[in-house]
Enzyme design. Structure first.
Site, PDB file in Angstrom:
ATOM      1  N   HIS A 164       1.500   1.433 -13.156  1.00 43.16           N
ATOM      2  CA  HIS A 164       2.304   0.267 -13.545  1.00 43.16           C
ATOM      3  C   HIS A 164       3.782   0.663 -13.506  1.00 43.16           C
ATOM      4  O   HIS A 164       4.138   1.745 -14.010  1.00 43.16           O
ATOM      5  CB  HIS A 164       1.892  -0.210 -14.945  1.00 43.16           C
ATOM      6  CG  HIS A 164       2.664  -1.403 -15.402  1.00 43.16           C
ATOM      7  ND1 HIS A 164       2.383  -2.680 -14.946  1.00 43.16           N
ATOM      8  CD2 HIS A 164       3.730  -1.510 -16.229  1.00 43.16           C
ATOM      9  CE1 HIS A 164       3.264  -3.522 -15.483  1.00 43.16           C
ATOM     10  NE2 HIS A 164       4.084  -2.838 -16.265  1.00 43.16           N
ATOM     11  N   ASP A 192      -3.059  -3.698 -18.668  1.00 40.67           N
ATOM     12  CA  ASP A 192      -2.124  -2.567 -18.855  1.00 40.67           C
ATOM     13  C   ASP A 192      -2.214  -1.990 -20.265  1.00 40.67           C
ATOM     14  O   ASP A 192      -1.213  -1.560 -20.844  1.00 40.67           O
ATOM     15  CB  ASP A 192      -0.674  -3.025 -18.598  1.00 40.67           C
ATOM     16  CG  ASP A 192      -0.500  -3.612 -17.204  1.00 40.67           C
ATOM     17  OD1 ASP A 192       0.303  -4.546 -17.064  1.00 40.67           O
ATOM     18  OD2 ASP A 192      -1.185  -3.134 -16.291  1.00 40.67           O
ATOM     19  N   GLY A 234       0.781  -1.235   0.000  1.00 43.62           N
ATOM     20  CA  GLY A 234       0.000   0.000   0.000  1.00 43.62           C
ATOM     21  C   GLY A 234       0.809   1.280   0.000  1.00 43.62           C
ATOM     22  O   GLY A 234       0.330   2.333   0.423  1.00 43.62           O
TER      23      GLY A 234
HETATM   24  C1  GRF Z   1       4.720  -2.393  -6.585  1.00 39.28           C
HETATM   25  O1  GRF Z   1       5.457  -3.368  -7.298  1.00 39.28           O
HETATM   26  C2  GRF Z   1       4.373  -1.259  -7.494  1.00 39.28           C
HETATM   27  O2  GRF Z   1       5.393  -1.074  -8.460  1.00 39.28           O
HETATM   28  C3  GRF Z   1       3.132  -1.720  -8.173  1.00 39.28           C
HETATM   29  O3  GRF Z   1       2.444  -2.481  -7.186  1.00 39.28           O
HETATM   30  C4  GRF Z   1       3.395  -3.001  -6.231  1.00 39.28           C
HETATM   31  C5  GRF Z   1       2.996  -2.741  -4.823  1.00 39.28           C
HETATM   32  O4  GRF Z   1       2.793  -1.399  -4.630  1.00 39.28           O
HETATM   33  N1  GRF Z   1       2.359  -0.604  -8.652  1.00 39.28           N
HETATM   34  P1  GRF Z   1       2.164  -0.838  -3.227  1.00 39.28           P
HETATM   35  O5  GRF Z   1       3.347  -0.553  -2.322  1.00 39.28           O
HETATM   36  O6  GRF Z   1       1.286  -1.937  -2.651  1.00 39.28           O
HETATM   37  O7  GRF Z   1       1.429   0.385  -3.597  1.00 39.28           O
END
Ligand code: GRF
Length: 190
Positions: A103, A144, A14
């Site tokens: 992404h 994506d 998160g």
């Molecule tokens: C990370 O690998 C980020 O690059 C991708 O989701 C994963 C977790 O992100 N967008 P977060 O810390 O849970 O937001």
């Protein structure tokens, strides 16, 4: 200005959710996070939300439950922030043009099936790329594949590992996700 309501969908730590929370608390975004939904029980992102009183739900592969949670939270938009499940077509149809995803690569490179988290950065390093970055895009029915909203580049350093590159790309994510939300949801001044 009326606050617009966002649902944030998460699966992991998160940090991108936290970037949105921080942007609201700083006054950059005039939004309210009305709901955080995780497809993973125990995701730390849920604790981040619960610690400041944001309603949360754990919903796995249940389109009706997800639609109902979004409807009752009366959200204006949905942010996929490290969310690893595929969004049901019914949700995409109901919120067409108001769903954003972050992404960790320069789409259209290193995205699509299997390219998530550290796998993205391993592939970038193995390919010998000189640069990488992050992308915020609208969510459509592909993986994506939606229209790009914002992208930011970062150099891949000779000594970079997948982990060191991920760390630098994550910093970009935390910057461009709130900016993309502002671009899409903040009423343009004037
Ligand atoms: C990370 O690998 C980020 O690059 C991708 O989701 C994963 C977790 O992100 N967008 P977060 O810390 O849970 O937001």
């Amino acid at each position: 200005m009326r606050l617009y309501k966002l649902a944030v969908l998460v699966s992991g730590g998160g940090s991108n959710l936290q970037a949105i929370i921080d942007s609201i608390q700083s006054g950059m975004l005039h939004a309210e996070i009305a709901l955080v939904v995780s497809d993973q029980q125990g995701a730390y992102a849920l604790e981040r939300a619960q610690s400041i009183g944001i309603p949360t739900a754990v919903i796995k592969k249940d389109t009706e439950a997800l639609l109902e949670a979004l409807r009752s939270a009366e959200v204006d938009g949905i942010i996929l922030a490290g969310y690893l499940s595929i969004l049901p077509k019914a949700v995409i149809a109901a919120y067409e043009g108001r769903i954003l995803n972050i992404h960790p690569s320069l789409i259209p490179k290193y995205c699509g099936k299997g390219f998530y988290g550290i796998h993205v950065h391993r592939a970038v390093i193995e390919a010998g790329e000189r640069e990488s970055g992050a992308t915020v895009h609208f969510v459509d029915e592909g993986i994506d594949t939606g229209a790009i909203i914002l992208q930011e580049r970062v150099a891949v350093l000779p000594k970079d590992t997948a982990e060191s590159l991920q760390k630098r790309v994550l910093e970009i994510e935390h910057r461009i996700l709130p900016r993309a939300i502002a671009q899409v949801f903040e009423e343009q001044e004037g």
